[in-house]
Motif scaffolding. Sequence first.
Motif, PDB file in Angstrom:
ATOM      1  N   VAL A  16       0.820  -1.208   0.000  1.00 14.82           N
ATOM      2  CA  VAL A  16       0.000   0.000   0.000  1.00 14.82           C
ATOM      3  C   VAL A  16       0.859   1.266   0.000  1.00 14.82           C
ATOM      4  N   PHE A  17       1.880   1.273   0.835  1.00 13.91           N
ATOM      5  CA  PHE A  17       2.662   2.503   0.961  1.00 13.91           C
ATOM      6  C   PHE A  17       3.475   2.785  -0.306  1.00 13.91           C
ATOM      7  N   GLN A  18       3.915   1.741  -0.990  1.00 17.25           N
ATOM      8  CA  GLN A  18       4.641   1.942  -2.248  1.00 17.25           C
ATOM      9  C   GLN A  18       3.717   2.385  -3.365  1.00 17.25           C
ATOM     10  N   ASP A  19       2.450   1.980  -3.285  1.00 13.65           N
ATOM     11  CA  ASP A  19       1.498   2.277  -4.357  1.00 13.65           C
ATOM     12  C   ASP A  19       0.731   3.586  -4.163  1.00 13.65           C
ATOM     13  N   ARG A  20       1.004   4.291  -3.090  1.00 14.94           N
ATOM     14  CA  ARG A  20       0.350   5.586  -2.877  1.00 14.94           C
ATOM     15  C   ARG A  20       0.700   6.562  -4.007  1.00 14.94           C
ATOM     16  N   ARG A  21      -0.261   7.480  -4.325  1.00 10.99           N
ATOM     17  CA  ARG A  21      -0.035   8.533  -5.328  1.00 10.99           C
ATOM     18  C   ARG A  21      -0.405   9.882  -4.724  1.00 10.99           C
ATOM     19  N   PRO A  22       0.375  10.347  -3.773  1.00  4.15           N
ATOM     20  CA  PRO A  22      -0.002  11.569  -3.039  1.00  4.15           C
ATOM     21  C   PRO A  22      -0.109  12.808  -3.908  1.00  4.15           C
ATOM     22  N   THR A  23       0.513  12.806  -5.085  1.00  5.62           N
ATOM     23  CA  THR A  23       0.431  14.002  -5.935  1.00  5.62           C
ATOM     24  C   THR A  23      -0.973  14.231  -6.475  1.00  5.62           C
ATOM     25  N   ILE A  24      -1.817  13.204  -6.475  1.00  2.00           N
ATOM     26  CA  ILE A  24      -3.195  13.407  -6.960  1.00  2.00           C
ATOM     27  C   ILE A  24      -4.207  13.441  -5.814  1.00  2.00           C
ATOM     28  N   TYR A  25      -3.720  13.409  -4.602  1.00  2.00           N
ATOM     29  CA  TYR A  25      -4.625  13.488  -3.440  1.00  2.00           C
ATOM     30  C   TYR A  25      -4.697  14.945  -2.996  1.00  2.00           C
ATOM     31  N   ASP A  26      -5.887  15.479  -2.944  1.00  6.43           N
ATOM     32  CA  ASP A  26      -6.075  16.844  -2.455  1.00  6.43           C
ATOM     33  C   ASP A  26      -7.070  16.793  -1.316  1.00  6.43           C
ATOM     34  N   VAL A  27      -6.555  16.861  -0.088  1.00 11.26           N
ATOM     35  CA  VAL A  27      -7.438  16.787   1.070  1.00 11.26           C
ATOM     36  C   VAL A  27      -7.797  18.173   1.582  1.00 11.26           C
ATOM     37  N   GLN A  28      -7.432  19.211   0.852  1.00 16.09           N
ATOM     38  CA  GLN A  28      -7.742  20.569   1.300  1.00 16.09           C
ATOM     39  C   GLN A  28      -9.177  20.969   0.974  1.00 16.09           C
ATOM     40  N   LYS A  29      -9.803  20.296   0.007  1.00 13.11           N
ATOM     41  CA  LYS A  29     -11.158  20.683  -0.417  1.00 13.11           C
ATOM     42  C   LYS A  29     -12.188  20.202   0.591  1.00 13.11           C
TER      43      LYS A  29
END
Length: 261
Positions: A248-261
């Motif tokens: 799971v941790f290797q497969d994360r894509r944080p650049t497309i996660y936007d938790v600010q909205k």
Amino acid sequence: MKLALVQHNVVFGDPDTNYEQVEALIIEAQKNADVIVLPELWTTGYDLTRLDEISDTQGETTKHFISDLAKAYKVHIVAGSIAKQTESGMYNTMLVYGPTGDLLHEYDKAHLFRLMDEEKYLHQGDKTASFSLGTVQAAGVICYDIRFPEFIRTHMINGQQMLFVVAEWPKPRLDHWRALLLSRAIENQCFVVACNRAGSDPANAFAGHSIIIGPWGEIIAEAGEEATILYGEVNLGHVDDVRSQIPVFQDRRPTIYDVQK
């Protein structure tokens, strides 16, 4: 690692009695544990309107109390949380001590629970709570914090193997307690060690059900509603096994996660 979760029936607004009872419980728990965990606000309970009278200034009384016990019995103590009075205000603060009596970490609750009026009496913290128990990388949060998975993830992305949760979680939302903790364990592939209080106060009945969950989401040990000490043993190597099977941790894509909205 041998764990003991002290599911204490906190006496409302009576620190002296709570110190006395918790000391006896720690002495009992240390006989079969390397790490002892206490619940949230175990010195005062949710007697929020009297915190100016009964809170612990800078946490000093509790810090000496827990330090002495950790050193005397050579155990780690995740000492739940206390109402800590500071010059800038009141905080709901977790304390973690090592077997030499040293303070390993101090964390102020980041998310205040409006349904129990926390925001009226407490200041929110603005830091995370990662620490080490010897060679074990861990983190700790307080009660309502577990409803914020993005906050929990920030604790777990650097190899932490265990998440400690201390709480005064109400009985009407017991199903949420169990479901949220199971989810946090599975999605972060970590051990979750969650200590809740037992009993009731003038306004609330509490759920108990302290629980130890493995990184597959398996329940290792779980208490009922009554005051008790819950014991369990965990093998930290299991975390690496699970993380190697589903990366799971290797497969994360944080650049497309936007938790600010």
